[in-house]
Scaffold this active site. Sequence first.
Site, mmCIF file in Angstrom:
data_model
loop_
_atom_site.group_PDB
_atom_site.id
_atom_site.type_symbol
_atom_site.label_atom_id
_atom_site.label_comp_id
_atom_site.label_asym_id
_atom_site.label_seq_id
_atom_site.Cartn_x
_atom_site.Cartn_y
_atom_site.Cartn_z
ATOM 1 N N LYS A 1 -7.895 8.306 -6.361
ATOM 2 C CA LYS A 1 -8.880 7.451 -5.693
ATOM 3 C C LYS A 1 -8.753 7.515 -4.178
ATOM 4 C CE LYS A 1 -6.577 2.937 -5.642
ATOM 5 N NZ LYS A 1 -6.268 2.979 -4.228
ATOM 6 N N CYS B 1 -3.204 5.837 -7.517
ATOM 7 C CA CYS B 1 -3.555 5.920 -6.094
ATOM 8 C C CYS B 1 -4.059 7.278 -5.631
ATOM 9 C CB CYS B 1 -2.353 5.527 -5.246
ATOM 10 S SG CYS B 1 -1.931 3.792 -5.369
ATOM 11 N N LYS C 1 5.132 13.114 -10.887
ATOM 12 C CA LYS C 1 6.530 13.361 -10.515
ATOM 13 C C LYS C 1 7.130 14.368 -11.469
ATOM 14 C CE LYS C 1 7.243 8.812 -8.570
ATOM 15 N NZ LYS C 1 8.084 7.657 -8.524
ATOM 16 N N GLU D 1 0.800 -1.225 0.000
ATOM 17 C CA GLU D 1 0.000 0.000 0.000
ATOM 18 C C GLU D 1 0.830 1.271 0.000
ATOM 19 O OE1 GLU D 1 -2.980 0.592 -0.694
ATOM 20 O OE2 GLU D 1 -3.711 -1.452 -0.688
ATOM 21 N N PHE D 2 2.026 1.254 0.552
ATOM 22 C CA PHE D 2 2.849 2.455 0.587
ATOM 23 C C PHE D 2 3.922 2.452 -0.500
ATOM 24 C CE2 PHE D 2 1.624 2.715 5.264
ATOM 25 C CZ PHE D 2 0.730 3.740 5.061
ATOM 26 N N GLU E 1 5.334 4.692 -7.087
ATOM 27 C CA GLU E 1 5.570 4.358 -8.484
ATOM 28 C C GLU E 1 7.017 4.654 -8.809
ATOM 29 O OE1 GLU E 1 2.730 5.991 -11.211
ATOM 30 O OE2 GLU E 1 1.082 5.622 -9.842
ATOM 31 N N ALA F 1 5.178 22.059 -9.115
ATOM 32 C CA ALA F 1 3.916 22.394 -9.773
ATOM 33 C C ALA F 1 3.881 21.682 -11.121
ATOM 34 C CB ALA F 1 3.824 23.902 -9.973
ATOM 35 N N GLY F 2 2.706 21.437 -11.626
ATOM 36 C CA GLY F 2 2.575 20.768 -12.916
ATOM 37 C C GLY F 2 1.124 20.631 -13.318
#
Length: 185
Positions: free
Chosen positions: A127, A124, A184, A14-15, A18, A116-117
Amino acid sequence: QLLGLKISMASNPEFLREGAAVRDFVEPDRVVIGAENPEAAQQMRELYSFLDTEKLLFMDIASAEMAKYAAKAMLATRISFMNEMANICERVGANVDSIRQAMALDSRIGSKFLYAGCGYGGSCFPKDVRAIRDFAIQSGYVSQILTAVDEVNVRQKEVLYEKLESHFHELSGRTVAVWGLAFKP
């Protein structure tokens, strides 16, 4: 269920992040285990005996699930906050990268998730932010922060389109490629 014992794990996987899943699984920052049964907790302690005990956190199942959602919501909040700062910086003539660098040097804030992006995405963050917001609503509490984080993120995806339209005036017939379209940098 593990060996007939009710447990909930809000940990690896769960942690997992990516792009760092294998490292996160083998060398987790923490493993959060929700266990209602002492025998289940002991089995999990044995399973994770290779970890420092301070990285292994035991709590009730509801708290373990909330720990997962809270961590993801905090990171999503940082992303949405920086997108808001970027939008304000554009309007007042400030440089959001300079602002980010100044914030990152503040030891209370740090440098992670301050880019920023186009908003956050992935499988994840969207949701999980909505899940914790909806859990709160079902419990009779409206989280203004989580609602705003989600709304800022949805809106931020429109900002890219608006910038393209403003720059090119006519997008019909154009092909556009976006590099690094992820949460990212």
